[in-house]
Each structure stands twice: as C-alpha cells, then as structure tokens.
Write an enzyme that holds these catalytic residues in place. Sequence first.
Site, mmCIF file in Angstrom:
data_model
loop_
_atom_site.group_PDB
_atom_site.id
_atom_site.type_symbol
_atom_site.label_atom_id
_atom_site.label_comp_id
_atom_site.label_asym_id
_atom_site.label_seq_id
_atom_site.Cartn_x
_atom_site.Cartn_y
_atom_site.Cartn_z
ATOM 1 N N ASP A 1 0.795 -1.219 0.000
ATOM 2 C CA ASP A 1 0.000 0.000 0.000
ATOM 3 C C ASP A 1 0.825 1.266 0.000
ATOM 4 O O ASP A 1 0.316 2.350 -0.270
ATOM 5 C CB ASP A 1 -0.806 0.023 1.307
ATOM 6 C CG ASP A 1 -2.218 -0.440 1.107
ATOM 7 O OD1 ASP A 1 -2.782 -0.141 0.059
ATOM 8 O OD2 ASP A 1 -2.737 -1.099 2.018
HETATM 9 C C1 BGC Z 1 -0.005 1.429 6.287
HETATM 10 C C2 BGC Z 1 -0.258 0.248 5.491
HETATM 11 C C3 BGC Z 1 -1.683 0.222 5.253
HETATM 12 C C4 BGC Z 1 -2.150 1.514 4.623
HETATM 13 C C5 BGC Z 1 -3.603 1.530 4.330
HETATM 14 C C6 BGC Z 1 -0.493 2.662 5.606
HETATM 15 O O1 BGC Z 1 -0.243 3.762 6.403
HETATM 16 O O2 BGC Z 1 1.364 1.484 6.508
HETATM 17 O O3 BGC Z 1 0.197 -0.925 6.137
HETATM 18 O O4 BGC Z 1 -1.944 -0.823 4.404
HETATM 19 O O5 BGC Z 1 -1.830 2.568 5.416
HETATM 20 O O6 BGC Z 1 -4.361 2.105 5.331
HETATM 21 C C1 NOJ Z 2 -1.954 -3.703 5.349
HETATM 22 C C2 NOJ Z 2 -3.101 -3.661 4.419
HETATM 23 O O1 NOJ Z 2 -4.274 -4.047 5.096
HETATM 24 C C3 NOJ Z 2 -2.880 -4.578 3.221
HETATM 25 O O2 NOJ Z 2 -3.943 -4.450 2.328
HETATM 26 C C4 NOJ Z 2 -1.570 -4.276 2.570
HETATM 27 O O3 NOJ Z 2 -1.394 -5.206 1.542
HETATM 28 C C5 NOJ Z 2 -0.435 -4.330 3.562
HETATM 29 N N1 NOJ Z 2 -0.722 -3.439 4.657
HETATM 30 C C6 NOJ Z 2 0.906 -3.982 2.959
HETATM 31 O O4 NOJ Z 2 0.983 -2.617 2.671
#
Ligand code: BGC
Ligand code: NOJ
Length: 816
Positions: free
Chosen positions: A488
Amino acid sequence: MVNRFGYFDDVQREYVVTRPDTPLPWLNYLGQDDLFGLCTNTAGGYTFWRDAKLRRLTRYRYNNVPLDTGGRYLYVHDAGSVWNPGWKPVKARLDHYECRVGLGYTRITGAKDGLEVEQLMFIPPNEDVELWKVTVRNTSGERKQPRLYSFVEFAFYDALNDMTNYQRTYSIGEVVVEGSAIHHVTEFRERRDHSTMFACTAPVSGFDTSRDAFVGVHEGLHEARVPFAGGATGSIAHGWNPIGAHEVTLDLAPAERCELAFVLAFVQHGAAKFTATGSFDTSQGRAILERWSAPGVVDTAFAALASSWDRLLGGVQVTCPDEHLGRMVNTWNQYQCMATFNLSRSASMFETGIGRGMGFRDSNQDLLGFVHMVPSRARRRLLDLAATQLSDGTCFHQYQPLTKQGNADVGGDFYDDHLWLVLATCAYVKETADLGVLDAPCGYADRTYTDDGERESLLHHLETSLAYTMANRGPHGLPLIGHADWNDCLNLNCFSTEPNESFQTAGDVVGSQAESVMIGGLFLAAANEMGALYDHLERPDDAARIRRWRAEILAAVETHGWDGEWWLRAYDAESRPVGSSRNEEGQIFVESQAWCALGGAGTDGRARQALDAVEAQLTTPNGIVLQQPAYTRYHLELGEITSYPPGVKENAGIFCHSNTWIHLAWCRAGDGDRALAGYLSICPSAKQDQIETYRCEPYVYAQAIAGPDSPTSGEAKNSWLTGTAAWTFVVATQGILGVQPDHAGLRIDPCIPPSWPGFTIHRRFRGVDYEIEVRNPDGVAHGIRSLTVDGSRIDGNLVAAPPNSTHVRVEAVLGR
Ligand code: BGC
Ligand code: NOJ
C-alpha cells in the site's frame, strides 16, 4: 515455556496471562457471527454488532491514557476496599490475578482479602448477547457482604459521530430501566429499530445509568464515585453519557460461592418497537433476560461455544516434532484466521473500527485460511466481494460490512485487488468442489439490475479481473500499479507534497505508466489457477486462452523484470527501475522475489537465485525485512514507503505477511529447513524468550516486527488483523505439511526439515476425514516415495476419497 507474563495451556487451548501489567494490552475477541467484542487481559474493550463503525454498542476511547481504558468492568467493594478482578481500572494490588485467553472467551480471576471473583466473558454462537458469568467465592474464614458493581459505557452506535459530535450526542442520550434491565434507547424514537440492554440475572440492590453520577464529572474510572462510596444512586441519564451499572449485594458464609450473570444484548425490534401507548417496548428485552436467567443456560451456551470450536478446529489437527507449529496450526493460527475473516482490518487495538471496513485484497486473502472451517461463509464472502467490483474490473478497495457498499472515499485503482479474487475463488472451489459458485449471480457495483438473473456470474468477474490486468499494462508490458499494489505504501503515481492528503488516494492514475513486477508474478499465479480451473471444467479453449495471456506476462516479467541477481520491484512513473542494484536505497524487495517464484517465473534458475538473494540480504533472525537498504529520506516518486522511519512497517520492517510467501516459495523449492526456519522466525509462540522486546500477544501474529534498521528492532506492532494469519496457515498446512486441496482430491506433498522423522495430520476435506501419516525414514525434505490409501498403493500424490467413504487412511513415505 513460561515467560514473565504467562504461558500456553495447550490442553485447555488457552493462553494464561499471569500478571495484568503485560507489555501491551493483550487482546482477545468474543463472538464469531454477528455480535463481536474486543476484550483485553484487563477486561478492556467494547462490543459491536456486525460493523464496528456503524453499530458500536459500548464505548471505547482509543489512544487513551492509560492505554486500554474502558471496558467490561466489575468493581468489588469489600470491607471498605475497592478493586477489580481484572486489576483495571482501580489497579489495587491483588493477591491473585489470572486471565485465561480462550477460544471466543476470556476468563479473568482476581482475588483479594479472602474474596475471589471470576468473570467469564463470551458471546455464544449465533446469539446477539454477550454474557459475563460471574462467580464469587468467599475463601476467607469469615462471613462477607461484598458489593459488586458492573459497568459499561454505552456508545451512540455510529462510532465516529460518538467520538466527535458532542453538540448533538450530549443532548440525545436516553435510557429506560425495568428491574435489572437497563435499556439504552438513544435515537430509538426516530429511525433506529434496535436498542441495547444491559441486565443482571440476579436481584440488584441498585443501579446507575448516568456516568456523571456513577463515575463523576471530574473523576476517572479508577476513582469512580459509586463503587468507592458503596451505594448506587439510581440515576437516570438525560443526555450526556448513558452507562449501565448494577449494584449486587452479596452475603457469603465462609467457603460459600455464588454465581450470577450479566447480559449485554443487542435487541432488534423490527417494526414492533413501541407499546400500544407509544412508549419503548421492553418486552423483547424481558424475554431475552428471562431466557438467560434460567438455571444452567449460561453454562450450556458456554459448552456450545466450546463444541463449536472443537468442530471448527477439528478440520485440521497435526502431531509433529515442532511444538510451535503444532500449537499454532491446531489452535491459535486457525483461531486468528477466524478473526481476520470476520473483521478484515476493521477493529483491533490498532484499528479503531472506524477507518476501514472490509478490505478487498485483505478479505480475499483472509479467506485462504478460513475456507476449510466454514465454507458456506467463505462462499457468501466471495459473492459480497465480487459485487463491489466495477464492470471494467476496478474494485472498491474497501466496503462497509453493514451496508456491503464500497467505500467511495478510498475508491479503487489498486491494480492488484482484482487478482486476489481469482486466488480466493479457486481456493474455495478446490476446498469444496462447489463449481456452482462460478455461476452464482454477483453483478457489478456500477450497474443496476432489476432481478438477480441479470447479474453477471462470479466466473464473469474472474474473467473481467484477468482481462483487466491484460488491458492495463505499461511500457514494458508489465501490469500497471495504480495507487499501489499489495504494498500500500509503494505509491508510484502519488508525488505528494501536501501533508493533508492520503498517500493512498493522492495522485492521478489515469494515463500513468508505473508498473509492478509483483503484480506480474501475482498474475502468473492467478492465471495458473484459472488455467487449472478451466482444465477441470473441461474447457480447453479457455484454458489455452488464459495460458496465452500468461505467456505474454511471463515474457514481460522475465525480459524486463530481472535486475541481474533478483527481480526488480517495479518501474516508476518515469520508467526508472525500483528495487534494483542501480538504486541507492531500496535495492531489493521481498514481494517480487516471492511472487515471481510462486507464479512460476525464472524456472531457469533465476527464481532460486532470487530466493538466495532474499536469504542473503533480507533475512534476519526475526524474519525477512521488506527491502534493503531502508529509505532514509522521503522520495517523492515512491510515496508513503519512504515516509516511515527506517526499519518500520513497509520501510524495511519485517512485514510478516510478505515473509509467508517466501516460506511457501522455499517449500516449492523443496527446502524444508529454510521453510521451517522462516516459519519460526515470525511465529509468536516462538517469541516467548524475547517477549519484553516483542511486546505483542504471544498467541497471534502481528503485522510487522521492527527490523534491524530501527532502534526498536524486534518490537511487534499491529497484532491480530493481518494477512499473515491466513498465509502462514497456508504455509504450515499446504507448504510444510503439504496437504493441498486440489480440484480432483487432496494432494500430499510435504516439505519438512530432513531431521523430522515424520508427522501425522487429520484433515477434514469435503466431508471426509483423512488420517494422514507421513514417515521420513531416509531423512529427506521432500518427495513422496510411496503412498497408500486405505492400504492400497497409488501412483502419484493425489488422493481421492473412495466413493461413499467418510474416513480415509493415508500413509505416505518420503524418500528418494
Ligand atoms: C499502512 C499500510 C496500510 C495503509 C492503508 C499505511 O499507512 O502502513 O500498512 O496498508 O496505510 O491504510
Ligand atoms: C496492510 C493492508 O491491510 C494490506 O492491504 C496491505 O497489503 C499491507 N498493509 C501492505 O501494505
């Protein structure tokens, strides 16, 4: 092994917390159907119905001081001293404290001055009630007349409004009290057809419903007025903050014990919410309380919870030489898979229940660890997910569980989302053989239908998904990344200089060029699954078409995705490589090494070379870091990943979810030692001797562990709701233990440490119980030498149950 804070009781399938001041609040979940509770080892937490954002029943303040304040509190007023069995909020010194974290329940016992109070909290299967069974024992030699005070604070259902809109909420609170039943009826006169009841099965000597009266305006929960004064005031809340509190006065002879229960019910009234005279109808609540007041019913419901977990876990049970793998697979990992399936990433100690509902990619992956437990629920979920896809293939990245509507604020354009639907559907079909699901009507979120018959099928969605990737490719023929892929935080089209916007939604993806090698690998894996599905459906033309698509992407990956010693991660918006030895920071990423291997790229030795690079450059004793070197400055062209401090989360943290794919790749490569070592490196049960650094619950996986680049290296965060749960279950059961659901039966293909003499596993598959014994006389990691099914030798490694059998015995001998 016992650590300073507790130990596993494997026989009871409980984790026993032996002191309340754990390094962080350690959480458990109550409920597995519609009603859910978060419950910490000091009874903190809250309850909601289906949707933590829109149906919050009791209140919890995240980010509070102290952490984890508010919950299911019992105050004991005994001979002038006031304490809680769960220690908080009063934090009086207890003579004894124990919290048993169980499957769907938490049992807290506290004792002081010859009085012991046990509070067993659970939500029975398929019920909209949370029960607290309370047992009080007088262990002193004297008669005791303690008073017990229950306490919950009601929330105004919409959790965001509840936490932000006091100009309204402080004026609308209403309760109705009838006997021990405290009904929270705020907004009932207008549009709500539900209420919350908090009641006690024993006679009460008093109650309170106003927080100002029970706690005080200037006081905290640790010094709540009524329990310290020892007398309830009978307050009725008009506005402000309604609570539910009972006073129960006990009279216990030496050695005497008594039992009672508190009932927190979500009451659905439907249309019949008013009495003939137009007031709130308490009759539904009364019936609920009567039901739970009958002798023995609470115990019967608790027994039903235990047998439901026996059934749920009974589908996979292993006996193997590794204590941690056995314990996690048999109990805690499956248990966590239920929670992640139910809650996606919505409500935990790190997710407030407001921000995200069900994540599209998250829920599809969660299904992989859950489908064997309740296939019918997995089926429903697949159809719900598919229905949030748009007709061009875009998926709403998240949806609200109550309404099942896609979340428009976040939207779509994460160009991996749709591919997980293919993996999840194929996993479901392999588990169940339910080919009918492929024809089930789903429809697209941007179309209107007059009847179900018009809705496009699930198979149509899978086709749309693959076609979407084929159609959205960049200059190298690799899939475009959009806002981000699985990572993400790798936001290659974002270019954000504005602190007030989300990295995830900023930036224009229309006409973008940035490509993802990881999505390339993921597509290869999805296409493999689709090809196999079409083979099984005997549709050779479709299978061939999918394989042609796969060949196109494979060529792009193998031609443009290789850096020299490992796979690139991506090409940025200017087509510059990301995850390359040519980069200064972020030279090698884990995700593309994993997915290219799992998708079958680089069979010429490059897949293996890339795994070796992961081993050499990214692997630490606490797991595999996401990339190296960590980013030390903000790279505009890379986005959020470079916003985290080095070693944390996506910036070179140990992102456990991504570790599991490498473990699986090691299994495919036949290296059982590396697979198990990797598995154990992130396994919470194996972190007992470093729990003070690790800090999170020792019984469930955490999303991330800080990597060596961080000053807090080894510290876990974001426990419970992580894709690690499902994937590590896949690693353990399908990779290491090698029991793999396939279209035509169960494939047996273990990959274990050569030192293992063997193992046995029970697997329920399509209603048949398989008792599988694997022996390893030659001390190999991989490869079946012989396989017998009910005593008859078979060729290959695919076991199909003989017709009409309900039990099948499989004996596999590994060897050369
Ligand atoms: C986090 C991710 C997460 C994303 C979506 C980011 O700040 O680090 O792990 O998937 O937000 O909310
Ligand atoms: C947490 C999110 O829920 C997931 O969708 C994502 O793939 C991982 N973070 C890695 O960024």
